[in-house]
Design an enzyme around this catalytic site. Structure first.
Site, PDB file in Angstrom:
ATOM      1  CD  GLU A 160       5.642   6.458   5.077  1.00 50.18           C
ATOM      2  OE1 GLU A 160       6.184   6.544   6.188  1.00 50.18           O
ATOM      3  OE2 GLU A 160       5.260   5.379   4.604  1.00 50.18           O
ATOM      4  CB  CYS A 173       7.963   4.642  -5.063  1.00 55.01           C
ATOM      5  SG  CYS A 173       6.488   3.744  -4.625  1.00 55.01           S
ATOM      6  CB  CYS A 180      -5.108   2.561   0.073  1.00 51.75           C
ATOM      7  SG  CYS A 180      -5.624   1.883  -1.544  1.00 51.75           S
ATOM      8  CB  CYS A 184      -4.924  -5.367  -0.758  1.00 53.86           C
ATOM      9  SG  CYS A 184      -5.553  -4.632  -2.278  1.00 53.86           S
ATOM     10  CB  CYS A 187      -1.633  -3.790   1.194  1.00 55.31           C
ATOM     11  SG  CYS A 187      -1.052  -2.100   0.989  1.00 55.31           S
ATOM     12  CB  CYS A 429       5.895  -3.363  -2.355  1.00 53.59           C
ATOM     13  SG  CYS A 429       6.654  -3.063  -3.887  1.00 53.59           S
TER      14      CYS A 429
END
Ligand code: SAH
Ligand code: SF4
Length: 454
Positions: A160, A173, A180, A184, A187, A429
């Site tokens: 994305e 962004c 990832c 975290c 997230c 975010c």
């Protein structure tokens, strides 16, 4: 084209297209990450990082998008361009790729027909394919992009990319990985199992897709039947005085950019090239969760602005929120920040701090944060937590964020609270997660409900 547009909050979450291929992740042999050798993993308690799949299969006909000037020179050599002409040809093609944004060799009108044909026989100008496009009520746009990497029988890899328009800038962004490498706990992207590093072409390709979709190239007429969307919806700003809509880049999408260092570096150097995309390095910010050995390299080899996802002032809590902290604890991270090449009061590091209710948002922590950063030219960016289905965290109350922010402000820092953008389309975010991992209908409803109520 297979994309769909959902405008505003009241429209369906996202129309999904052609998703029949069975999902298959982490079933192939794994290799180690491409992090610089100084970061060889040491045995650590707990789960810190996933290993990316290194199974990228370049398409039979590679795209010229994302090649460095040196690689483009080599590509020209393979189609028989004489050595004395190569530099001039590279200049021409660079201009067509990154100033004009041509999508077809035929559009390169200053290049001879013969050379265009020779290039077209061996190469493409392909960028990632737009599978879906969503426009938030606040004008934020999110694109779901399908990558060209083809493994038959497998769901294509998707990423994305988000465009956030503001009065004085337009920020893009970018993602650096599919999923990832890190985990975290607050997230959404961190929960995605599949991880693959993006190539420079796939990173630069996100910029070219955005400029295509926003009609943000210089002087190129769109093909008949294709409409520009820049002026049509969501309070979009038109290009003014030649200023481009995409004026800033943040590496804050999916993935940890410093775990895909070389590709991110090569892509950002293309983005900053003054004869092409020409986004100044001061308008490019790379955000890292704290891959200490590569922080100095980012300063030296890219020269972009740095943002650090701090989120906690004590190692014990940061180990939980950002498990990479077990490998590179706070003191090592801050040392790397103090030594960031080019750091000055005019070029400060942004410290990101996600506001998690009852977890890291006490006023004692605000005071400790100020103490911790003393002596580092810094900005502090408080990010209201963006919720996602299944998360155990809640966003701090607004009054608490204000109190926290006041302590930071009184200590002499500008402490902007990052306004959540595009929440209704999960573009904020930490909400990015490619549709490769399909959400259940219940999850989707929950997401929409959250987006509409907070
Ligand atoms: N991997 C990099 C860059 C991508 S994340 C990094 O971690 O810095 C971009 C920013 O969004 C980071 O500061 C990250 O901590 C923050 N973030 C992640 N999930 C979030 C969430 N659910 N709500 C608010 N911010 C989040
Ligand atoms: Fe990865 Fe950044 Fe999310 Fe952590 S916050 S899981 S590093 S994308």
């Amino acid at each position: 084209m297979t994309s769909s547009v959902a405008v505003g909050i009241g429209t369906p979450f996202m129309v999904e297209v052609a998703r029949d291929a069975p999902f298959k992740a982490m079933t192939e042999p794994l290799q180690s990450t491409s992090v610089s050798s100084t970061t060889a993993p040491s045995p650590l308690p707990g789960f810190v990082e996933k290993t990316p799949l290194e199974r990228y299969l370049p398409p039979a006909k590679p795209s010229l998008v994302g090649l460095s000037r040196a690689q483009l020179t080599e590509a020209l050599a393979t189609v028989g361009v004489p050595a004395v002409q190569r530099k001039m040809r590279v200049q021409q093609i660079w201009h067509w790729l990154y100033v004009r944004g041509v999508r077809d060799f035929a559009g390169m009108t200053s290049v001879s027909k013969e050379l265009r044909a020779a290039l077209a026989a061996k190469f493409t100008l392909a960028r990632p394919e737009v599978v879906a496009e969503q426009i938030s009520a606040d004008g934020t746009r999110k694109w779901l992009l399908r990558l060209a990497d083809g493994h038959s029988g497998e769901r294509p890899h998707e990423i994305e990319c988000v465009y956030i328009p503001d009065a004085d800038r337009g920020t893009l962004c970018l993602s650096s990985q599919v999923g990832c490498t890190l985990t975290c706990s607050f997230c959404h992207t961190g929960t995605q199992r599949l991880v693959r590093n993006l190539t420079p072409g796939e990173i630069v390709g996100q910029i070219t897709v955005a400029r295509d979709r926003l009609d943000d190239w210089l002087g190129v007429a769109r093909p008949a039947g294709e409409t520009a969307i820049a002026s049509s919806a969501g309070g979009q700003r038109m290009r003014r005085g030649g200023q481009r809509l995409v004026s800033n880049i943040v590496m804050m999408g999916m993935g940890e950019p410093l775990y895909n260092f070389e590709a991110v570096r090569d892509a950002l150097l293309i983005a900053a090239d003054g004869e092409g995309i020409a986004i100044s390095k001061r308008r490019i910010t790379l955000s890292t969760s704290g891959v200490v050995p590569n922080i100095a390299r980012a300063g030296a080899e890219i020269g972009c602005m740095l943002a650090v996802s701090l989120h906690a002032v004590r190692d014990e809590l940061r180990n939980e929120l950002v498990p990479l902290n077990r490998k590179y604890p706070i003191n090592q991270l801050l040392d790397a920040c103090r030594n960031y090449p080019g750091l000055s009061n005019a070029r400060r590091i942004t410290f990101e701090y996600v506001m998690l209710k009852g977890v890291n948002d006490s006023l004692t922590e605000a005071k400790a944060l100020v103490k911790l950063l003393a002596g580092i030219p810094a900005k502090i960016n408080l990010i209201p937590f963006n919720p996602w289905p299944g998360t155990k965290y809640e966003c701090s109350d607004w009054e608490q964020i204000e109190r926290f922010s006041e302590i930071i402000f009184n200590a002499g820092y500008a402490s902007p609270v990052r306004t959540p953008r595009g929440r209704d389309i999960l573009a904020a975010c930490g909400q990015l997660k490619s549709a490769s991992e399909k959400l259940s209908a219940r999850e989707r409803l929950a997401l929409r409900a959250m987006a509409m109520t907070d």
